[in-house]
Design an enzyme around this catalytic site. Sequence first.
Site, PDB file in Angstrom:
ATOM      1  N   ASP A   8       0.854  -1.169   0.000  1.00 18.41           N
ATOM      2  CA  ASP A   8       0.000   0.000   0.000  1.00 18.41           C
ATOM      3  C   ASP A   8       0.907   1.241   0.000  1.00 18.41           C
ATOM      4  OD1 ASP A   8      -2.429   1.559   0.460  1.00 18.41           O
ATOM      5  OD2 ASP A   8      -1.668   1.808   2.502  1.00 18.41           O
ATOM      6  N   ASP A  10      -0.387   5.140   0.801  1.00 22.84           N
ATOM      7  CA  ASP A  10      -0.756   6.090   1.852  1.00 22.84           C
ATOM      8  C   ASP A  10      -0.819   5.403   3.212  1.00 22.84           C
ATOM      9  OD1 ASP A  10      -1.425   8.723   0.474  1.00 22.84           O
ATOM     10  OD2 ASP A  10      -2.581   7.301  -0.724  1.00 22.84           O
ATOM     11  N   LYS A 152      -8.403  -5.224  -3.827  1.00 23.18           N
ATOM     12  CA  LYS A 152      -6.972  -5.352  -4.072  1.00 23.18           C
ATOM     13  C   LYS A 152      -6.564  -6.825  -4.126  1.00 23.18           C
ATOM     14  CE  LYS A 152      -5.284  -1.093  -1.843  1.00 23.18           C
ATOM     15  NZ  LYS A 152      -4.346  -0.585  -0.812  1.00 23.18           N
ATOM     16  N   ASP A 175      -2.394  -0.544   5.689  1.00 25.38           N
ATOM     17  CA  ASP A 175      -2.866   0.167   6.876  1.00 25.38           C
ATOM     18  C   ASP A 175      -4.375   0.352   6.938  1.00 25.38           C
ATOM     19  OD1 ASP A 175      -3.075   2.161   4.787  1.00 25.38           O
ATOM     20  OD2 ASP A 175      -3.161   3.669   6.366  1.00 25.38           O
ATOM     21  N   ASP A 179      -6.936  -2.942   2.472  1.00 23.85           N
ATOM     22  CA  ASP A 179      -5.815  -3.882   2.411  1.00 23.85           C
ATOM     23  C   ASP A 179      -6.176  -5.262   2.944  1.00 23.85           C
ATOM     24  OD1 ASP A 179      -3.805  -2.035   1.396  1.00 23.85           O
ATOM     25  OD2 ASP A 179      -3.972  -1.044   3.334  1.00 23.85           O
TER      26      ASP A 179
END
Length: 227
Positions: A8, A10, A152, A175, A179
Amino acid sequence: MVPPLALDIDGTLTTASGRIDSRVFELLPDWDAPVVFATGKAFPYPVALAHFLGRAETVIAENGGVAYVDGKTSVLGDPAAPRAVVEAFEARGGEVGWGDGDTVNRWRESEVALSLDADETLLREVTAEAGGEVEIVDTGYAYHVKSPDVSKGRALRRVASALGLVPADFVAVGDSENDASTFAVAGESYAVANADAFARDAADTVLDESYMDATAGLLETLRERSE
């Protein structure tokens, strides 16, 4: 050999203020295995990051709605229903919240992202009226209105296959709620300490440190483990 990575951006490769941490440019250019940047941002953002790192532009964008690997772009989500929901939201007085220009959505192909300042109650009400055609993912940076078939994790399956790998070959770091699907298919999964409850519950391990401090420490551990 170091393992392939699904990272990831951000909250994972950034500082607490949202800037790309400079250690990304120290640790990732020479990582001797595939690196997949998997983000909720629109397609140009992870492509640009890979480009400036000198890496293959192997990316998952829009929470899995767009994937790019080996020179091929795949749009994995239908934007029609998300756009219709946001139009209905705006018709009832809601605001997307990015102001004039809206570069957040300008290049999106499979979903619509709304500012966290948007009226969440109204947005969820309108979304519920769509009868399951769309869902909202709160990444901590935006509300993403997308198809429930997009994730994802599903996109990682496609990218891994194109690379001659399987998702279980990957170490995933993230995070956020978006995810969790990556964590479900990766061989190892790590949530940084600043992760939300969804990511923390889904990860194999919750790291002690936050943001890039956590990711940098993990990468060093993975490199040492491979020696």
